[in-house]
Motif scaffolding. Structure first.
Motif: not given
Length: 230
Positions: A108-109, A112, A218, A223-228
């Motif tokens: 899923e990551t 994205r 993390l 758990e990785i988010q785009i803003d990171q």
């Protein structure tokens, strides 16, 4: 601005499903840290008498001494054998073999990040056949712009030249790269390569101490988010 994200495979994208398999992964990283000799992960596994990642079967079938003696035939083998013997003292005979699977949230990551327009690469000391088995099983090949294995590079972690090769092939600069991995070797690779950011994940064999020099820590890739990444 980030253009490329480089992922380690074992312990970062793929589960290390047993203490035995984690030991094998730690051994490979330790060997790389102590020696400038390029030995593919598959050859170290062969020294254990392994097929793929079934270390537990060997541990049940052979004595520790026999396994250690097999390691001694490798370059720098005596030192690695002594290190391995020390590590094996902490193994429990009750551990059962378990299959290695994709870490939850990874696909899923990747989806994205791909949709957000990032280039992605995966780098592993494993051979191409083992890499393909993992990528094909979980249909991940389309997410990666570059796949680096022991079969298609002369370099190894944590050599700066490995990052140089990747950024050259994908036409980016190191200052546009984020490195993601689960071990101290992954962090060192990012630091040596002077990448923009290093993200450590606790899903593999590395702990907080091993990953202390990462810019961000993390639980997993999931758990990785785009803003990171930006």
């Amino acid at each position: 601005m980030t253009e490329l994200i480089i992922f380690d495979k074992d312990g970062t994208l793929m589960e290390l499903g047993s203490i035995g398999v984690k030991l094998a992964d730690d051994l490979i990283n330790e060997f790389s840290a102590r020696s400038n000799i390029h030995v593919p992960k598959s050859e170290i596994k062969d020294a254990f008498g392994l097929i793929d990642d079934q270390l537990d079967k060997v541990l049940r079938a052979e004595s520790v001494k026999a396994i250690v003696e097999r390691l001694r035939v490798l370059p720098e083998g005596d030192r690695m054998a002594d290190w391995t013997l020390n590590q094996m003292e902490h193994l429990s005979a009750d551990n059962e073999a378990s299959d290695i699977e994709i870490i939850p949230g990874v696909k899923e990551t990747l989806q994205r990040l791909k949709e957000a327009g990032y280039k992605m690469a995966v780098v592993s000391a494993d051979d191409q056949q083992s890499m393909n088995l993992f990528l094909d099983k979980f249909e991940l090949s389309s997410y990666f712009d570059l796949v680096i294995t022991s079969d298609n590079t002369h370099y190894q972690k944590p050599q700066k030249a490995l990052i140089d090769e990747i950024v050259s092939k994908l036409n980016v600069t190191a200052s546009e790269v984020v490195m993601v991995g689960d071990t101290e070797m992954d962090v060192m690779l990012g630091r040596n390569g002077q990448v923009k950011k290093v993200i450590g994940v606790l899903s593999g064999s590395g702990d907080r101490q091993d990953l202390r020099d990462a810019d961000l820590l993390l639980g997993s890739v999931g758990e990785i988010q785009i803003d990171q990444i930006k």
